[in-house]
Design an enzyme around this catalytic site. Structure first.
Site, PDB file in Angstrom:
ATOM      1  N   ARG A 121      23.261 -26.485 -38.071  1.00 56.54           N
ATOM      2  CA  ARG A 121      24.485 -26.956 -37.423  1.00 56.54           C
ATOM      3  C   ARG A 121      24.586 -28.424 -37.824  1.00 56.54           C
ATOM      4  O   ARG A 121      23.584 -29.061 -38.053  1.00 56.54           O
ATOM      5  CB  ARG A 121      24.326 -26.801 -35.914  1.00 56.54           C
ATOM      6  CG  ARG A 121      24.047 -25.359 -35.519  1.00 56.54           C
ATOM      7  CD  ARG A 121      23.585 -25.266 -34.088  1.00 56.54           C
ATOM      8  NE  ARG A 121      24.671 -25.575 -33.182  1.00 56.54           N
ATOM      9  CZ  ARG A 121      24.564 -25.548 -31.861  1.00 56.54           C
ATOM     10  NH1 ARG A 121      23.432 -25.241 -31.312  1.00 56.54           N
ATOM     11  NH2 ARG A 121      25.579 -25.834 -31.102  1.00 56.54           N
ATOM     12  N   HIS A 152      20.604 -25.022 -46.229  1.00 52.84           N
ATOM     13  CA  HIS A 152      20.973 -26.039 -45.243  1.00 52.84           C
ATOM     14  C   HIS A 152      20.432 -27.420 -45.581  1.00 52.84           C
ATOM     15  O   HIS A 152      20.465 -28.318 -44.750  1.00 52.84           O
ATOM     16  CB  HIS A 152      20.512 -25.614 -43.849  1.00 52.84           C
ATOM     17  CG  HIS A 152      21.186 -24.355 -43.380  1.00 52.84           C
ATOM     18  ND1 HIS A 152      20.506 -23.354 -42.720  1.00 52.84           N
ATOM     19  CD2 HIS A 152      22.474 -23.939 -43.493  1.00 52.84           C
ATOM     20  CE1 HIS A 152      21.355 -22.367 -42.451  1.00 52.84           C
ATOM     21  NE2 HIS A 152      22.546 -22.700 -42.905  1.00 52.84           N
ATOM     22  N   LYS A 172      15.665 -40.585 -30.107  1.00 53.00           N
ATOM     23  CA  LYS A 172      15.786 -39.514 -31.096  1.00 53.00           C
ATOM     24  C   LYS A 172      16.376 -40.015 -32.409  1.00 53.00           C
ATOM     25  O   LYS A 172      16.724 -39.211 -33.272  1.00 53.00           O
ATOM     26  CB  LYS A 172      16.670 -38.390 -30.531  1.00 53.00           C
ATOM     27  CG  LYS A 172      16.126 -37.806 -29.226  1.00 53.00           C
ATOM     28  CD  LYS A 172      17.124 -36.867 -28.583  1.00 53.00           C
ATOM     29  CE  LYS A 172      16.657 -36.462 -27.191  1.00 53.00           C
ATOM     30  NZ  LYS A 172      17.679 -35.671 -26.482  1.00 53.00           N
ATOM     31  N   PRO A 225      14.897 -30.975 -32.478  1.00 58.29           N
ATOM     32  CA  PRO A 225      14.471 -32.362 -32.368  1.00 58.29           C
ATOM     33  C   PRO A 225      14.658 -33.018 -31.019  1.00 58.29           C
ATOM     34  O   PRO A 225      15.759 -33.255 -30.559  1.00 58.29           O
ATOM     35  CB  PRO A 225      15.312 -33.074 -33.435  1.00 58.29           C
ATOM     36  CG  PRO A 225      15.572 -32.036 -34.431  1.00 58.29           C
ATOM     37  CD  PRO A 225      15.751 -30.782 -33.645  1.00 58.29           C
ATOM     38  N   GLU A 226      13.551 -33.314 -30.410  1.00 58.01           N
ATOM     39  CA  GLU A 226      13.485 -34.289 -29.339  1.00 58.01           C
ATOM     40  C   GLU A 226      12.608 -35.407 -29.885  1.00 58.01           C
ATOM     41  O   GLU A 226      12.252 -35.384 -31.069  1.00 58.01           O
ATOM     42  CB  GLU A 226      12.872 -33.673 -28.075  1.00 58.01           C
ATOM     43  CG  GLU A 226      13.698 -32.516 -27.520  1.00 58.01           C
ATOM     44  CD  GLU A 226      13.177 -32.012 -26.181  1.00 58.01           C
ATOM     45  OE1 GLU A 226      12.953 -32.840 -25.281  1.00 58.01           O
ATOM     46  OE2 GLU A 226      12.974 -30.800 -26.041  1.00 58.01           O
ATOM     47  N   ARG A 229      15.977 -46.089 -10.629  1.00 55.72           N
ATOM     48  CA  ARG A 229      16.196 -46.330  -9.204  1.00 55.72           C
ATOM     49  C   ARG A 229      17.654 -46.537  -8.815  1.00 55.72           C
ATOM     50  O   ARG A 229      18.080 -46.051  -7.760  1.00 55.72           O
ATOM     51  CB  ARG A 229      15.326 -47.488  -8.718  1.00 55.72           C
ATOM     52  CG  ARG A 229      15.258 -47.557  -7.197  1.00 55.72           C
ATOM     53  CD  ARG A 229      14.124 -48.429  -6.722  1.00 55.72           C
ATOM     54  NE  ARG A 229      13.896 -49.513  -7.660  1.00 55.72           N
ATOM     55  CZ  ARG A 229      12.750 -50.170  -7.758  1.00 55.72           C
ATOM     56  NH1 ARG A 229      11.750 -49.847  -6.985  1.00 55.72           N
ATOM     57  NH2 ARG A 229      12.613 -51.153  -8.623  1.00 55.72           N
ATOM     58  N   ARG A 273      22.822 -27.681 -18.686  1.00 56.03           N
ATOM     59  CA  ARG A 273      21.787 -27.248 -19.612  1.00 56.03           C
ATOM     60  C   ARG A 273      20.898 -26.190 -18.981  1.00 56.03           C
ATOM     61  O   ARG A 273      20.639 -26.225 -17.769  1.00 56.03           O
ATOM     62  CB  ARG A 273      20.926 -28.446 -20.037  1.00 56.03           C
ATOM     63  CG  ARG A 273      21.722 -29.603 -20.618  1.00 56.03           C
ATOM     64  CD  ARG A 273      22.513 -29.202 -21.843  1.00 56.03           C
ATOM     65  NE  ARG A 273      21.638 -28.729 -22.888  1.00 56.03           N
ATOM     66  CZ  ARG A 273      21.035 -29.491 -23.784  1.00 56.03           C
ATOM     67  NH1 ARG A 273      21.261 -30.775 -23.800  1.00 56.03           N
ATOM     68  NH2 ARG A 273      20.236 -28.971 -24.681  1.00 56.03           N
TER      69      ARG A 273
END
Length: 282
Positions: A132, A114, A59, A2-3, A170, A271
DNA sequence: GGTCTTGTTGCACC
DNA sequence: AGGTGCAACAAGAC
């Protein structure tokens, strides 16, 4: 998985099938996914309530309830969410998902190991599956509690304007990728979307945000919007041949689909990060 | 066994 | 204060 686009897909699952449905039962197979609320309280608040139109920020998925908990009301079952009604708030971590099983198919689709929480309605079941249990389900007692819970998030990646994007990015003095991954900067971007966005913008993930002028930030914003909107339509980040996503992993060719250069793979901001050394020079 | 993982948080440290 | 790196959460794939 999931994004933002995946969560948008889960929002549509609720919106298309479950809005207006009254919750008849709640099965909590694993209380470990409930955050800040016991199974008992969760069940009591939700059974008898009606699910209303969900909304997503980054999300996070918010499903407001109408009416709550137990007591039958003389007026029947309210279907309008009020500010002091609770909301069910989902976060899917890396492996969560939400699916709808129509009542007539519930028998043929046995619970998955699950499936942690199931909301049962007359028309079918909403199943929260998560391998998870990195995040989970919260119960916000009111709209104000939702605001507090989500208050730290930056503007949503799907709707932020170019000016809003520049304003967020910025002032930062850090590597570009971790900045974009930071949910307090922009809400909704994950590892894949960020790599895809930077590849299209021709910017190295480890370059500093400092030095990006308005034109560069506008360009980055435009690429981000393209990637996010396209992904949202698919309900996931597409593994399309013309996307970096279709080439980035071992088992794929790991060749830049734009120029044919072997992709680089490394770690940025902790990452796994993939980029094209030719299309994304310093 | 070890290493890796599309997310987030808390904490030590700079 | 803002930023970085790491461990933890948990469960599976290779």
């Amino acid at each position: 998985m999931p994004e933002l686009p995946d969560v948008e897909g889960f929002r549509r699952v609720v919106s298309d099938h479950a809005v207006g449905a009254r919750v008849e039962g709640v099965q909590v197979a694993d209380e470990g996914v409930l955050r800040g609320v016991s199974g008992r309280v969760f069940r009591r608040r939700i059974v008898g309530a009606t699910l209303t139109e969900p909304h997503r920020h980054g999300k996070w998925l918010v499903v407001p309830l109408a009416g709550s908990g137990g007591a039958e009301r003389p007026t029947g079952h309210p279907t309008e969410h009020r500010p002091d009604d609770p909301s069910v708030v989902f976060h899917f971590g890396m492996t969560g998902g939400l699916s709808w099983v129509p009542a007539e198919r519930v028998g043929e689709e046995p619970p998955h190991r699950h499936d942690r929480v199931v909301l049962r309605t007359e028309g079918g079941e909403l199943r929260f599956r998560d391998m998870r249990k990195l995040q989970g389900i919260r119960l916000a007692e009111s709209d104000h509690a939702v605001d507090v819970l989500l208050g730290g998030l930056g503007p949503d990646a799907a709707t932020v304007t170019a000016a809003g994007f520049r304003q967020q990015v910025r002032p930062l003095r850090r590597q570009l990728k971790p900045a974009l991954m930071d949910q307090t900067v922009i809400a909704g971007l994950g590892n894949l979307l960020v790599d895809e966005t930077m590849w299209r913008a021709g910017l190295r993930p480890d370059r500093p945000t400092a030095g990006l002028d308005d034109a560069a930030l506008n360009r980055l914003h435009a690429r981000m919007r393209t990637v996010v909107r396209h992904s949202m339509r698919h309900g996931r980040v597409p593994a399309n041949p013309s996307w970096l996503t279709g080439h980035r992993d071992p088992g794929q060719d790991q060749i830049c689909p734009r120029c044919g250069t072997p992709l680089r793979r490394g770690r940025v901001g902790g990452r796994t990060t993939v980029w094209c050394p030719r299309c994304q020079p310093g």
